[in-house]
Scaffold this motif. Sequence first.
Motif, PDB file in Angstrom:
ATOM      1  N   LEU A  23      66.780   2.542  31.027  1.00 22.01           N
ATOM      2  CA  LEU A  23      65.744   1.834  31.785  1.00 22.01           C
ATOM      3  C   LEU A  23      65.027   0.950  30.868  1.00 22.01           C
ATOM      4  N   ASP A  24      64.582   1.313  29.515  1.00 21.12           N
ATOM      5  CA  ASP A  24      63.836   0.711  28.628  1.00 21.12           C
ATOM      6  C   ASP A  24      64.624  -0.568  28.163  1.00 21.12           C
ATOM      7  N   VAL A  25      65.982  -0.445  27.771  1.00 27.13           N
ATOM      8  CA  VAL A  25      66.888  -1.489  27.505  1.00 27.13           C
ATOM      9  C   VAL A  25      66.987  -2.496  28.629  1.00 27.13           C
ATOM     10  N   LEU A  26      67.079  -2.101  29.780  1.00 23.54           N
ATOM     11  CA  LEU A  26      67.271  -3.021  30.949  1.00 23.54           C
ATOM     12  C   LEU A  26      66.042  -3.780  30.996  1.00 23.54           C
ATOM     13  N   GLY A  31      62.744  -8.698  30.274  1.00 30.30           N
ATOM     14  CA  GLY A  31      61.443  -9.284  29.626  1.00 30.30           C
ATOM     15  C   GLY A  31      61.930 -10.596  28.734  1.00 30.30           C
ATOM     16  N   ARG A  32      63.085 -10.239  28.277  1.00 32.01           N
ATOM     17  CA  ARG A  32      63.848 -11.499  27.337  1.00 32.01           C
ATOM     18  C   ARG A  32      64.399 -12.638  28.170  1.00 32.01           C
ATOM     19  N   GLN A  33      64.338 -12.422  29.543  1.00 32.47           N
ATOM     20  CA  GLN A  33      64.989 -13.532  30.641  1.00 32.47           C
ATOM     21  C   GLN A  33      66.484 -13.339  30.395  1.00 32.47           C
ATOM     22  N   GLU A  52      66.950   3.744  39.845  1.00 35.17           N
ATOM     23  CA  GLU A  52      65.639   2.666  39.647  1.00 35.17           C
ATOM     24  C   GLU A  52      65.998   1.403  39.994  1.00 35.17           C
ATOM     25  N   HIS A  53      65.177   0.620  40.323  1.00 37.63           N
ATOM     26  CA  HIS A  53      65.177  -0.978  40.422  1.00 37.63           C
ATOM     27  C   HIS A  53      64.169  -1.576  39.502  1.00 37.63           C
ATOM     28  N   LEU A  54      64.723  -2.607  38.888  1.00 35.98           N
ATOM     29  CA  LEU A  54      63.828  -3.293  37.904  1.00 35.98           C
ATOM     30  C   LEU A  54      63.730  -4.992  38.067  1.00 35.98           C
TER      31      LEU A  54
END
Length: 97
Positions: A23-26, A31-33, A52-54
Amino acid sequence: MHNLPFATPADVGLCPLRAQRLLDVLQSEIGRQRLPGAVALVARRGKVALFEHLGRQDPAAGTPMTRDSIFRHLFDDQTHRFGGDDDAHGAGPAAAE
């Protein structure tokens, strides 16, 4: 989905830290677009251990990603697999090419 029961990653033999790392990598890629959004679903032993959805489904409109967001197939005629069937060295199917 066929109404699979939910469980924690640890309950089905998965490492909770690695599930969080996914989840952190996704989230970092969002965040880096590099990705507008993602839905992560991991099931094991007949139970959903992570769902999860992000990010955004439509960044221009600001539409948030949902668990049931629909994705367009972006690959041409190649089969892409991620994890699970790695060879003995962990290189995966792409290493044979």
